[in-house]
Motif scaffolding. Structure first.
Motif, PDB file in Angstrom:
ATOM      1  N   TRP A 176      36.070  53.196  41.131  1.00 15.08           N
ATOM      2  CA  TRP A 176      36.044  52.093  40.744  1.00 15.08           C
ATOM      3  C   TRP A 176      38.224  52.365  39.917  1.00 15.08           C
ATOM      4  CZ3 TRP A 176      35.248  46.974  40.983  1.00 15.08           C
ATOM      5  CH2 TRP A 176      34.812  46.251  39.850  1.00 15.08           C
ATOM      6  N   GLY A 177      37.750  53.805  39.044  1.00 21.40           N
ATOM      7  CA  GLY A 177      39.151  53.597  38.459  1.00 21.40           C
ATOM      8  C   GLY A 177      40.335  54.012  39.473  1.00 21.40           C
ATOM      9  N   LEU A 178      39.825  54.041  40.786  1.00 22.12           N
ATOM     10  CA  LEU A 178      40.698  55.214  41.766  1.00 22.12           C
ATOM     11  C   LEU A 178      40.563  53.607  41.971  1.00 22.12           C
ATOM     12  CD1 LEU A 178      39.982  58.007  43.783  1.00 22.12           C
ATOM     13  CD2 LEU A 178      41.892  57.923  41.962  1.00 22.12           C
ATOM     14  N   GLY A 179      40.324  52.385  41.962  1.00 22.74           N
ATOM     15  CA  GLY A 179      40.903  50.930  42.909  1.00 22.74           C
ATOM     16  C   GLY A 179      41.969  50.542  41.715  1.00 22.74           C
ATOM     17  N   LEU A 180      41.745  50.798  40.422  1.00 22.94           N
ATOM     18  CA  LEU A 180      41.967  49.896  39.921  1.00 22.94           C
ATOM     19  C   LEU A 180      43.427  50.573  39.492  1.00 22.94           C
ATOM     20  CD1 LEU A 180      39.877  50.070  36.368  1.00 22.94           C
ATOM     21  CD2 LEU A 180      40.887  48.253  38.595  1.00 22.94           C
ATOM     22  N   LYS A 181      43.925  52.013  39.956  1.00 18.99           N
ATOM     23  CA  LYS A 181      45.101  52.218  39.924  1.00 18.99           C
ATOM     24  C   LYS A 181      46.675  51.197  41.256  1.00 18.99           C
ATOM     25  CE  LYS A 181      47.746  56.578  40.654  1.00 18.99           C
ATOM     26  NZ  LYS A 181      47.711  57.171  41.441  1.00 18.99           N
ATOM     27  N   TYR A 182      45.532  50.803  42.010  1.00 22.01           N
ATOM     28  CA  TYR A 182      46.284  49.985  43.026  1.00 22.01           C
ATOM     29  C   TYR A 182      46.194  49.335  43.141  1.00 22.01           C
ATOM     30  CZ  TYR A 182      46.598  54.992  45.311  1.00 22.01           C
ATOM     31  OH  TYR A 182      46.537  56.257  45.388  1.00 22.01           O
ATOM     32  N   ALA A 183      45.239  48.263  42.631  1.00 23.30           N
ATOM     33  CA  ALA A 183      44.648  46.788  42.385  1.00 23.30           C
ATOM     34  C   ALA A 183      45.114  45.929  40.935  1.00 23.30           C
ATOM     35  CB  ALA A 183      43.488  46.493  42.992  1.00 23.30           C
ATOM     36  N   ASN A 184      44.932  47.082  39.891  1.00 24.37           N
ATOM     37  CA  ASN A 184      45.477  46.186  38.771  1.00 24.37           C
ATOM     38  C   ASN A 184      46.516  47.555  37.708  1.00 24.37           C
ATOM     39  OD1 ASN A 184      46.076  44.788  36.449  1.00 24.37           O
ATOM     40  ND2 ASN A 184      44.364  44.448  36.146  1.00 24.37           N
ATOM     41  N   PRO A 185      47.487  48.144  38.265  1.00 22.64           N
ATOM     42  CA  PRO A 185      48.365  49.002  37.819  1.00 22.64           C
ATOM     43  C   PRO A 185      48.451  48.855  36.277  1.00 22.64           C
ATOM     44  CG  PRO A 185      49.413  48.488  39.236  1.00 22.64           C
ATOM     45  CD  PRO A 185      48.445  47.215  39.381  1.00 22.64           C
ATOM     46  N   GLN A 186      48.304  47.836  35.669  1.00 17.85           N
ATOM     47  CA  GLN A 186      48.141  47.204  34.167  1.00 17.85           C
ATOM     48  C   GLN A 186      47.297  48.201  33.274  1.00 17.85           C
ATOM     49  OE1 GLN A 186      49.030  43.709  32.894  1.00 17.85           O
ATOM     50  NE2 GLN A 186      49.568  44.134  30.644  1.00 17.85           N
ATOM     51  N   VAL A 187      46.146  47.931  33.675  1.00 18.55           N
ATOM     52  CA  VAL A 187      44.679  48.070  33.617  1.00 18.55           C
ATOM     53  C   VAL A 187      44.387  49.204  33.712  1.00 18.55           C
ATOM     54  CG1 VAL A 187      42.799  47.634  34.434  1.00 18.55           C
ATOM     55  CG2 VAL A 187      43.902  45.747  33.668  1.00 18.55           C
ATOM     56  N   TYR A 188      44.803  49.648  34.657  1.00 16.94           N
ATOM     57  CA  TYR A 188      44.394  51.540  35.243  1.00 16.94           C
ATOM     58  C   TYR A 188      45.711  52.194  33.540  1.00 16.94           C
ATOM     59  CZ  TYR A 188      44.790  55.640  37.556  1.00 16.94           C
ATOM     60  OH  TYR A 188      44.388  57.331  38.033  1.00 16.94           O
ATOM     61  N   GLU A 189      46.876  52.012  33.080  1.00 18.79           N
ATOM     62  CA  GLU A 189      47.122  51.864  32.579  1.00 18.79           C
ATOM     63  C   GLU A 189      47.207  52.588  31.168  1.00 18.79           C
ATOM     64  OE1 GLU A 189      50.391  54.441  32.405  1.00 18.79           O
ATOM     65  OE2 GLU A 189      50.209  54.348  34.609  1.00 18.79           O
ATOM     66  N   GLY A 190      46.162  51.518  31.110  1.00 22.40           N
ATOM     67  CA  GLY A 190      44.780  51.615  29.525  1.00 22.40           C
ATOM     68  C   GLY A 190      43.801  51.690  29.663  1.00 22.40           C
ATOM     69  N   ILE A 191      43.859  52.600  30.608  1.00 21.18           N
ATOM     70  CA  ILE A 191      41.946  53.214  30.790  1.00 21.18           C
ATOM     71  C   ILE A 191      42.243  54.265  29.465  1.00 21.18           C
ATOM     72  CG2 ILE A 191      40.677  54.657  31.778  1.00 21.18           C
ATOM     73  CD1 ILE A 191      41.779  53.394  34.380  1.00 21.18           C
ATOM     74  N   GLY A 192      40.992  54.472  29.088  1.00 19.08           N
ATOM     75  CA  GLY A 192      40.410  55.279  27.561  1.00 19.08           C
ATOM     76  C   GLY A 192      42.002  54.897  26.256  1.00 19.08           C
TER      77      GLY A 192
END
Length: 496
Positions: free
Chosen positions: A463-479
């Motif tokens: 799910w986290g890997l999917g966010l990297k491509y589906a929603n980069p903005q959310v991915y950058e903010g993880i943690g």
């Protein structure tokens, strides 16, 4: 970790927990409630002895407390630099990468849910239903008191933390005092003498070590929750360490005394008595000196103690879900708070899940004490041990990139020793899981639990890997918590 390319407007963050609300005593009471001292002494000790045939619980408790003290050094050092209600999730994301962090968040939620849901089984099957049946004169189904407890937890979870805090302080102090007083009464009974075998280091070697460590980890589960409240604490750099270390030491002393006294008083027949008397063993031993009314009082406080644990774990789960919703890893509706800073939507989601599980158990006719409490708490203990290990590895990786001003002991020596110890005991725990559940290797919960936890972690990681491509903005903010670009720019506001 590279910086987010998105502007951070921290002053605009409205979806934050209520700050500056909790001191060391309030946080210590919350995490002590989640470990439930009376529940461990009266339920875990005899059930574990009966299931495993081991009496080395007291020495195992001291060993686990020492491991946790060592683990806490790096864990708290990392907390000083990453103030996030997601705790495990945020630390692994910073240490081992964002996808592993999301996988850890799913794993942590599964583990905490095992603990939170098992509390309803203990409350209802061991306390609520028997007492109500005695008072009302007819058999009360276990689901009835379970639902009453569920409703109270739901109400407290949906409101600001101070409301629950007052309840938890009262309940945990009351049950801790009772354990101490009943232990003293048992020691004053005729012919009492301490059983030296229960403190033998011989039980801390070979395959039995893994079994005892899981039991110990189960008993301390929740100690790590101090950092979950870091955003709501007063002077967090002082409050969180004080609450953590003092609570570990206090709870270890209570467990050590209560378990050693109980096992010693059971005499040569302790394993048989543990199997037949179960949750009544400790109370029956105290009643020899204090009278039969002490059993009823003990049962009442055992019930309130398991209820306190359910409240504490519910609060922790709500904050995990809130942290994930705030960053957009889960639907952002979970990242909203009330005007007073309570994560109400996240709390309501946990409330609904608990109701579904309770009804499913009742419909299926499963045993709430064995299949909900014992299996649930054991699965949770196994999961929390693996979470400690994963987080400890993350601490080492995090400080290897940058010292962040921490000294050598805090950033390297203690985390490295703690990681090595945790890796060993985790392997022993995995190897001896069937003995802990009391089933044949490769069958029942010994097979289902590790496979389920592994699939949960893998699912979260993907799910986290999917966010990297589906929603980069959310991915950058993880943690990143309130520093997350998605939290700052999402426009989330408080709700009534």
């Amino acid at each position: 970790m590279r910086a987010s390319p998105f502007p951070i407007r921290e002053a605009s963050v409205a979806n934050a927990l209520a700050a500056n609300r909790l001191g060391p005593f309030a946080i210590g009471s919350a995490i002590a409630s989640s470990v439930a001292p009376l529940t461990v002494v009266t339920l875990v000790v005899p059930l574990a002895a009966a299931a495993t045939g081991l009496i080395g619980f007291p020495i195992a408790i001291l060993m686990v407390a020492a491991i946790l003290m060592l683990y806490a050094v790096g864990y708290l050092a990392m907390a000083r630099h990453i103030p996030n209600a997601g705790a495990f999730y945020a630390y692994v994301a910073h240490g081992l990468g964002r996808p592993a962090g999301v996988g850890t968040s799913w794993f942590a939620l599964a583990t905490y849910n095992s603990f939170q849901l098992c509390c309803y089984g203990a409350f209802s099957a061991a306390i609520g239903a028997p007492l109500l049946s005695d008072w009302l004169g007819f058999d009360v189904p276990w689901l009835i008191p379970a639902l009453l407890a569920w409703a109270l937890v739901a109400f407290l979870g949906a409101n600001e933390i101070k409301v629950s805090g007052y309840v938890l302080v009262f309940l945990v102090v009351a049950e801790t005092i009772l354990v101490a007083l009943y232990s003293l009464a048992i020691m004053l009974s005729d012919g009492f003498r301490f059983n030296g075998a229960a403190m033998s280091v011989g039980d801390l070697s070979g395959p039995m070590l893994g079994v005892l460590v899981i039991l110990g980890a189960t008993s301390f589960a929740g100690i790590e929750q101090s950092v979950v409240y870091i955003e709501e604490s007063k002077n967090p750099k002082r409050t969180i360490p004080v609450a953590t270390y003092v609570t570990i030491a206090t709870i270890a002393a209570v467990y050590w005394l209560g378990s050693w006294v109980q096992i010693s008083a059971g005499g040569p027949q302790i394993l048989d008595r543990a199997a037949t008397e179960a949750d009544n063993l400790f109370f029956n031993q105290a009643a020899v000196v204090l009278g039969q009314s002490s059993v009823t009082l003990g049962k009442i406080l055992l019930g309130t103690g398991t209820l306190a644990a359910a409240i504490a774990f519910h609060q922790a789960i709500a904050r995990y879900v809130f942290a994930l919703g705030r960053e957009g890893v889960l639907p952002r509706v979970f990242g909203r708070t009330t005007i007073k800073g309570a994560p109400r939507n996240a709390s309501l989601a946990q409330t609904v899940l608990a109701l579904i599980v309770l009804i499913a158990y009742a419909v299926a006719g499963w045993d709430p004490l064995v299949q909900l409490f014992y299996w649930g708490s054991t699965a949770g203990g196994f999961g929390i041990l693996l979470l400690y290990t994963l987080t400890s590895i993350s601490v080492v990786a995090y400080f290897a990139k940058n010292t962040h001003g921490e000294n050598l002991w805090q950033r390297a020596i203690a985390p490295l020793i703690g990681t090595a110890v945790l890796l060993v005991v985790s392997w022993l725990a995995i190897d001896n899981l069937p003995g802990l559940f009391g089933v044949d290797p490769g069958t029942g919960p010994a097979r289902v639990v590790p496979i389920t936890l592994l699939l949960v972690f893998i699912g979260g990681t993907f799910w986290g890997l999917g966010l990297k491509y589906a929603n980069p903005q959310v991915y950058e903010g993880i943690g990143r918590g309130t520093r997350s670009a998605t939290a700052s720019a999402s426009g989330l506001s408080t709700i009534l």
